[in-house]
Scaffold this motif. Sequence first.
Motif, mmCIF file in Angstrom:
data_model
loop_
_atom_site.group_PDB
_atom_site.id
_atom_site.type_symbol
_atom_site.label_atom_id
_atom_site.label_comp_id
_atom_site.label_asym_id
_atom_site.label_seq_id
_atom_site.Cartn_x
_atom_site.Cartn_y
_atom_site.Cartn_z
ATOM 1 N N LEU A 178 0.631 -1.207 0.025
ATOM 2 C CA LEU A 178 0.089 -0.082 0.109
ATOM 3 C C LEU A 178 0.652 1.182 0.002
ATOM 4 C CD1 LEU A 178 -2.750 -1.040 2.631
ATOM 5 C CD2 LEU A 178 -2.709 -1.426 0.298
ATOM 6 N N THR A 179 2.002 1.012 0.338
ATOM 7 C CA THR A 179 2.899 2.387 0.369
ATOM 8 C C THR A 179 4.218 1.850 -0.031
ATOM 9 O OG1 THR A 179 3.922 2.251 2.722
ATOM 10 C CG2 THR A 179 1.975 3.257 2.564
ATOM 11 N N ASP A 180 5.158 2.558 -0.486
ATOM 12 C CA ASP A 180 6.390 2.366 -0.780
ATOM 13 C C ASP A 180 7.400 2.696 0.659
ATOM 14 O OD1 ASP A 180 7.352 5.073 0.040
ATOM 15 O OD2 ASP A 180 7.227 5.735 -2.370
ATOM 16 N N LEU A 224 -6.472 3.949 -2.175
ATOM 17 C CA LEU A 224 -5.154 4.267 -1.443
ATOM 18 C C LEU A 224 -5.192 5.726 -1.328
ATOM 19 C CD1 LEU A 224 -2.300 1.848 -3.070
ATOM 20 C CD2 LEU A 224 -3.970 1.426 -1.219
#
Lengths: 441, 175
Positions: free
Chosen positions: A202-204, A241
């Motif tokens: 969902l995130t880097d 997101l």
Amino acid sequence: MTFLKHLPTALALALACLAAAAPAHAERLRIVIDEGVIEPMPFAIPDFIDEGGAGDYARNIARVVASDLAGTGLFREIPADAHISRVTAFDAPVAYGDWQAINAQALITGAVQASGDRIVVKFYLFDVFSGQPLGEGLQFAGTPGTWRRMAHKVADAVYSRITGEGGYFDSRVVYVAESGPKNQRQKRLAVMDYDGANVQYLTDSSSIVLAPRFSPTGDRILFTSYASGFPQIYLMDVGNLATRSLGEQPGTMTFAPRFSPDGGTVVFSLERGGNSDIYALDIGGGNLRQLTNAPSIETAPSFSPDGSQIVFESDRSGNQQLYVMSAGGGEARRISGGKGRYGTPVWSPRGDMIAFTKQNEGRFHIGVMRTDGSEERLLTASFLDEGPTWAPNGRVIMFTRESAGAGGAASLFSVDITGRNLRQITTEGAASDPAWSPLLP
Amino acid sequence: MTLLPKALLLVAALGLAACNNPDRYGAGGPGGAGGQGGMGGIDSSGLGDPSNPNSIAYFNQTVGDRVLFAVDQSTLSGEARGVLAGQAAWLQSHPDYAIIIEGHADEQGTREYNLALGARRAAAVQDYLISQGIAPSRMKTISYGKERPLEVCSEEACYAKNRRAVTVLSMGAGA
């Protein structure tokens, strides 16, 4: 039926639900989780029947159902090479004698039909020794991409009919995927099925992220991120997101967020001038409210499922202990009383227990206690166990276990509330801070 | 004999940590959702020559950029107050620098508690520097809890070095 008279009330009630399906013999196929299971129940699940276009789904779905059930530690699969009978058609009569001969107490048969972007899965559950179905057949339909979810739904139905408890297989877990060395750990948010499948990031890893929490409907995630340079809580929409910060106050740190049971409020810690207290904020329109006011550390708040109370940790007594207060704040009563320190309390979705992390004599434990602090039970012990999260049915707990030393790494484990069936969840890399979703619709 | 390489490694690690930590200055989008970068704003100014008393390296190594704490504590020891008095004197004579005080905890604690504890430690340092005449406007605090240990062994020798508050210099006071 004399057996029934000796059953505790709760169990008798649960049996009544099954009585419609199998009035005379329901007690034969039964697992009571509270009493623990020494000997798992043997079951058989032949590959599902291909009723057209099913291909690998017929086998794969049966495999996921078997894995779900065996993974609870309450069931044991009898492998296919021991089967005497072959199931050739979904509605064919069951050769109970053949299944009794290999001591399969439960038999699950199913069929799969696939065409275009639609797949249909149906199943029966049989009580082999009483020679009849347990409950009626059920059917699920969806797109091929949801085949694992349909398998989990089959397993949830089987689990529920045999244990009398709600299921938990068709659920997801949001967690922190970790990589890199211990002194420069990279962290990003990920979600997966409860069994580690279908991972989505969902995130880097450009910012440290910590302790994500699902909303009560599973559509949003609260977490703490260093994206602004300083720890702040954020709200993410799981669907697209989209992410925004919540309750940003210059010069403060916000962390340890959790949703209220209605999903409308976030309760969290806000640190100002070195002192952390618990606050609540309406997610829609602000209205920041301070719930504790003490010079000690107050953090890790968690609502009771009815929304009326909050359990949290505080070191106001000199070290970390658990306290319960009204959801509006005010006077708090201490509930933890044993030796050592207690943190990260989480109220069970059933409302009956609180899970926590305990530190004592250099070891970490995951434990549970009644909401008044009585009947404390430690479920695990290791160098570092922390951060319990409840399965949707309140019967299983997942947590972070980290190994010691320079090469130490975090991984996810689950254990049932009797302390049995400790197992590691398979993840692509190191993982921490799991939070279980509700059961999916 | 074995101490020397270790000390060098430590200094090297400090140097790297001081110029290479994207989280400290990171101005990335919230959450980095959907894989967007968020790598902007990394300060890469040099540390300078440690023999030059006006250099960052001198502050870090000779003045001492960190103080250590006892288990669960945020009380400043006599030794820590000595280091901070030195920091305050240096900061008084170098008014162009702003500082970020990083509070850290060892790994023997739960994540949330350690975040709160790191904040307490950073605030203890900030309060002391204020008492020594440093303007609050030059200072920010941040807690890393147990997320950024300096030493990675799981023994008290490492824990003792990880329970720390580090004063990190950056240019641009009053900006």
